[in-house]
Design a protein around this motif. Structure first.
Motif, mmCIF file in Angstrom:
data_model
loop_
_atom_site.group_PDB
_atom_site.id
_atom_site.type_symbol
_atom_site.label_atom_id
_atom_site.label_comp_id
_atom_site.label_asym_id
_atom_site.label_seq_id
_atom_site.Cartn_x
_atom_site.Cartn_y
_atom_site.Cartn_z
ATOM 1 N N ARG A 1 0.827 -1.203 0.000
ATOM 2 C CA ARG A 1 0.000 0.000 0.000
ATOM 3 C C ARG A 1 0.867 1.262 0.000
ATOM 4 N N VAL A 2 1.915 1.262 0.817
ATOM 5 C CA VAL A 2 2.799 2.430 0.870
ATOM 6 C C VAL A 2 3.522 2.609 -0.467
ATOM 7 N N ALA A 3 3.940 1.491 -1.073
ATOM 8 C CA ALA A 3 4.583 1.579 -2.394
ATOM 9 C C ALA A 3 3.620 2.170 -3.417
ATOM 10 N N GLY A 4 2.337 1.876 -3.262
ATOM 11 C CA GLY A 4 1.333 2.455 -4.157
ATOM 12 C C GLY A 4 1.252 3.964 -4.019
ATOM 13 N N PHE A 5 1.443 4.477 -2.799
ATOM 14 C CA PHE A 5 1.440 5.932 -2.607
ATOM 15 C C PHE A 5 2.616 6.579 -3.341
ATOM 16 N N PHE A 6 3.743 5.847 -3.436
ATOM 17 C CA PHE A 6 4.932 6.362 -4.114
ATOM 18 C C PHE A 6 4.941 6.027 -5.606
ATOM 19 N N HIS A 7 3.981 5.222 -6.060
ATOM 20 C CA HIS A 7 3.937 4.751 -7.454
ATOM 21 C C HIS A 7 5.217 3.986 -7.801
ATOM 22 N N SER A 8 5.750 3.244 -6.823
ATOM 23 C CA SER A 8 7.007 2.527 -7.032
ATOM 24 C C SER A 8 6.759 1.026 -6.970
ATOM 25 N N THR A 9 7.797 0.266 -7.309
ATOM 26 C CA THR A 9 7.716 -1.175 -7.096
ATOM 27 C C THR A 9 7.714 -1.450 -5.594
ATOM 28 N N CYS A 10 7.179 -2.585 -5.224
ATOM 29 C CA CYS A 10 7.042 -2.899 -3.789
ATOM 30 C C CYS A 10 8.283 -3.636 -3.280
ATOM 31 N N PRO A 11 8.943 -3.109 -2.256
ATOM 32 C CA PRO A 11 10.088 -3.834 -1.690
ATOM 33 C C PRO A 11 9.614 -5.059 -0.914
ATOM 34 N N PRO A 12 10.450 -6.086 -0.802
ATOM 35 C CA PRO A 12 10.069 -7.257 -0.002
ATOM 36 C C PRO A 12 9.812 -6.863 1.460
ATOM 37 N N LEU A 13 8.914 -7.577 2.080
ATOM 38 C CA LEU A 13 8.567 -7.301 3.476
ATOM 39 C C LEU A 13 9.797 -7.365 4.366
ATOM 40 N N ASP A 14 10.666 -8.327 4.100
ATOM 41 C CA ASP A 14 11.865 -8.498 4.916
ATOM 42 C C ASP A 14 12.809 -7.306 4.775
ATOM 43 N N ASP A 15 12.879 -6.725 3.575
ATOM 44 C CA ASP A 15 13.751 -5.568 3.353
ATOM 45 C C ASP A 15 13.254 -4.357 4.151
ATOM 46 N N VAL A 16 11.952 -4.136 4.140
ATOM 47 C CA VAL A 16 11.387 -3.001 4.878
ATOM 48 C C VAL A 16 11.606 -3.183 6.380
ATOM 49 N N ALA A 17 11.345 -4.397 6.870
ATOM 50 C CA ALA A 17 11.538 -4.676 8.297
ATOM 51 C C ALA A 17 12.998 -4.494 8.688
ATOM 52 N N SER A 18 13.913 -4.983 7.858
ATOM 53 C CA SER A 18 15.343 -4.866 8.155
ATOM 54 C C SER A 18 15.783 -3.406 8.189
ATOM 55 N N ALA A 19 15.296 -2.611 7.234
ATOM 56 C CA ALA A 19 15.673 -1.196 7.175
ATOM 57 C C ALA A 19 15.226 -0.460 8.437
ATOM 58 N N LEU A 20 14.016 -0.753 8.911
ATOM 59 C CA LEU A 20 13.514 -0.103 10.127
ATOM 60 C C LEU A 20 14.297 -0.560 11.351
ATOM 61 N N LEU A 21 14.656 -1.839 11.390
ATOM 62 C CA LEU A 21 15.429 -2.362 12.525
ATOM 63 C C LEU A 21 16.836 -1.764 12.555
ATOM 64 N N HIS A 22 17.459 -1.644 11.397
ATOM 65 C CA HIS A 22 18.792 -1.038 11.324
ATOM 66 C C HIS A 22 18.754 0.421 11.769
ATOM 67 N N ALA A 23 17.617 1.068 11.575
ATOM 68 C CA ALA A 23 17.469 2.476 11.965
ATOM 69 C C ALA A 23 17.166 2.635 13.452
ATOM 70 N N GLY A 24 17.068 1.497 14.172
ATOM 71 C CA GLY A 24 16.862 1.563 15.618
ATOM 72 C C GLY A 24 15.425 1.464 16.064
ATOM 73 N N HIS A 25 14.530 1.108 15.151
ATOM 74 C CA HIS A 25 13.113 0.999 15.496
ATOM 75 C C HIS A 25 12.742 -0.458 15.750
ATOM 76 N N ASP A 26 11.636 -0.681 16.442
ATOM 77 C CA ASP A 26 11.111 -2.030 16.656
ATOM 78 C C ASP A 26 10.092 -2.356 15.574
ATOM 79 N N VAL A 27 9.987 -3.637 15.254
ATOM 80 C CA VAL A 27 9.082 -4.085 14.199
ATOM 81 C C VAL A 27 8.401 -5.380 14.633
ATOM 82 N N SER A 28 7.134 -5.519 14.271
ATOM 83 C CA SER A 28 6.418 -6.775 14.500
ATOM 84 C C SER A 28 5.408 -6.960 13.378
ATOM 85 N N ARG A 29 4.770 -8.109 13.361
ATOM 86 C CA ARG A 29 3.659 -8.340 12.436
ATOM 87 C C ARG A 29 2.357 -7.932 13.106
#
Length: 584
Positions: free
Chosen positions: A454-482
């Motif tokens: 859905r977020v990729a749709g707002f950017f009109h971009s291809t959709c990154p894999p779920l794991d890539d998005v979660a990893s990027a947020l974790l590397h930035a110091g944020h917590d992530v869950s399903r």
């Protein structure tokens, strides 16, 4: 009665429905409503109430043993004082002996029985459950048969035909009244047992025909309250909530189902949602979590009127309904905290960013000299955003008020999962239960989720894999869950701006054709900003959570053709005065 369904005689005009070890007869006349799809709901309810009852019993046993130890200690101290008193007559004080107890070593007069010798045996606490809207009685029957610590279940329905069906089904399962010469009898509205001779033993499921609210209001005093109230109506539970929060004992459990997601999870009927739940729904992909928070806010405000507060244990959005398990307690100081757990939300109509506005805040000040803590309750000042979204400059719409505190208790859910692990054969939907409970257990307390697609749709971009998005947020110091409420979703304590920065970094590696994007669109505004920090898409060790390794079965396998919600039973709700006139 034999346990197998093969020994049951099925009368003409009825069909036999079996769920776990319980059997009910369903009339072809639709005299009472039964929804087979709700088997998951009933399985989940049996497991949660059973775990709650066992944990509640452990707490009561601990308090009972502590009270017994204190009593024994007081008696020992009194005996010691008696030994030290000067004797008016000749003789020596009695020798003493030492006994080790839970509170340490206790000195008692010799040759007299200590606490171990005269200690009473703890009797497990048996609880009373009230199902306000029972219909066929299947849920009440399962509670009575499958939860060991149930004392009895009060099964109520307003419809005469439904209560007749309940009586038939309760007798079919051997849970109705039975003749006995001398028994202990407890009427549904009393807690004190009375002895009767040559009468009837009230059954484990006790049927009541009447208005659900009137019945619960009759159980709102301390002496008549029940331990668990279950509301599972056809539609909204809103009309029954005020009575229900008063009828539950302190520490008791309130179980609520609402099937009106067309009101709770869309903006099609905001006026209806406000009239039922006192809040405006969310128009965004996370509307199903907002539905849970709207119902929790209704429970919280209803309980607060009576000096009570809620502790959400498990809140699930399932198929076409929401199901909540909430503990009810009484404490004025906790009621005061409710405003700080209630928020309005400003939702962007373009990119679905949300901005939280708590109604109140609690400030704790520690006194320098005494060290005591004072709690100050204040209102929040000003909205958190300007009139338009700071991310894409779209207009905002207001949602809420709704519950902004935690909606899951991971400790309670862990105990339910432990119970399920050793009792999988007792639940027909155990696979789905395990998947959904595991995800719910790991959910962050932060409100709302998002899906990368859905977020990729707002950017009109291809959709990154779920794991890539979660990893990027974790590397930035944020917590992530399903999130249990939506497949392929993520929850995070990062702001929506932080999430958008991840996608801006993704777009740099996977460019978007800007010539196809209007300069008036939200996507143009989103893409026009540079990411504050370059995202790291390298796989993070904590990217794969436990829930991603568990198969989440979101929908039940249909056992028969055309299996699903039936039409609402209407018999018994109306009576005919003559052939041409119907009255309620």
């Amino acid at each position: 009665m034999a346990s197998g369904s093969s020994s049951i005689t099925i009368p003409e005009g009825f069909t036999l429905h079996t769920e776990n070890t319980s059997h009910i007869l369903i009339s072809s006349k639709d005299e009472a409503f039964l929804n087979p799809v709700q088997e998951f709901n009933r399985d989940l309810s049996v497991a949660c109430i059973r775990v709650w009852s066992e944990e509640s019993d452990k707490d009561k046993e601990t308090k009972w043993r502590q009270a017994q130890d204190k009593k024994a200690k007081r008696e020992a101290e009194a005996d010691q004082k008696e030994q030290k008193r000067p004797k008016s007559e000749g003789g020596q004080p009695k020798p003493v002996q030492s006994v080790s107890g839970a509170q340490g070593e206790i000195t008692l007069p010799a040759n007299e029985p200590g606490p171990v010798g005269k200690a009473k045996e703890y009797r497990p606490y048996k609880f009373v459950l009230l199902e306000a809207l029972s219909a066929t009685g299947l849920r009440s029957i399962r509670y009575a048969k499958e939860i060991p610590l149930v004392r009895y279940v009060i099964a109520n329905d307003l419809s005469a035909s439904a209560t007749a069906a309940m009586k038939r089904n309760v007798d079919l399962n051997g849970l109705g009244p039975a003749p006995d010469s001398t028994e202990e009898m407890v009427p549904p509205d009393e807690k004190t047992p009375t002895r009767i001779s040559h009468g009837l033993t009230l059954g484990k499921v006790r049927i009541n025909e009447g208005d659900a609210c009137a019945l619960m209001y009759n159980h709102r005093t301390e002496k008549t309250r029940v331990d668990v109230v279950d509301l599972d109506p056809y539609g909204t539970a809103a009309p029954f909530i005020d009575a229900a929060v008063q009828a539950v004992n302190d520490g008791g459990l309130l179980c609520v189902t609402c099937t009106d997601l067309s009101v709770l999870a869309t903006t099609n009927y905001p006026e209806k949602c406000y009239s039922n739940y006192g809040g405006v729904p969310v128009k965004a992909e996370y509307c199903h979590e907002a539905a849970l928070r709207l119902v929790l806010n209704t429970l919280s405000t209803s309980a607060g009127r009576y000096g009570r507060y809620i502790q959400p244990l498990l809140s699930l959005s399932i198929d076409f309904y929401v199901r909540l398990f909430v503990r009810i307690q009484s404490a004025p100081i906790e009621v005061k905290k409710a405003a700080s757990k209630t928020s309005m939300y400003y939702i962007c109509t373009g990119c679905q960013s949300f901005y939280e506005q708590p109604l109140g805040k609690m400030v704790e000040k520690v006194h320098e000299r005494s060290g005591s803590t004072n709690r100050l309750f204040k209102t929040q000042v000003g909205p958190p955003v300007p009139q338009k979204c700071t991310e894409c400059s779209s207009v905002l719409h207001v949602s809420g008020p709704m519950w902004s505190g935690p909606i899951q208790d991971s400790s309670f859910i862990s105990k339910v999962l432990e119970h399920l692990e050793t009792n999988q054969d007792k639940y027909g939907t155990s696979t789905r239960m395990k998947g959904m409970l595991t995800v719910a257990k790991e959910e962050l307390n932060s409100p709302f989720y998002f899906t990368p697609s859905r977020v990729a749709g707002f950017f009109h971009s291809t959709c990154p894999p779920l794991d890539d998005v979660a990893s990027a947020l974790l590397h930035a110091g944020h917590d992530v869950s399903r999130s249990h409420a939506c497949p392929g979703s993520l929850k995070t304590n990062a702001t929506r701006q932080d999430v958008h920065d991840v996608f801006r970094s993704w777009v740099k590696k996977h460019p978007v054709k800007m010539e196809k994007i209007s300069d008036q669109s939200p996507a143009y505004q989103l893409l026009g900003k540079e990411p504050r920090v370059e995202a790291n898409f390298k796989r993070h060790p904590r990217s794969v959570t436990q829930s991603s390794q568990v198969k989440l079965v979101r929908y039940q396998q249909n056992p028969t053709p055309h299996w699903g919600p039936g039409s609402r039973a209407d018999s018994g709700t109306k009576r005919k005065r003559d052939d041409n006139e119907e009255i309620e």
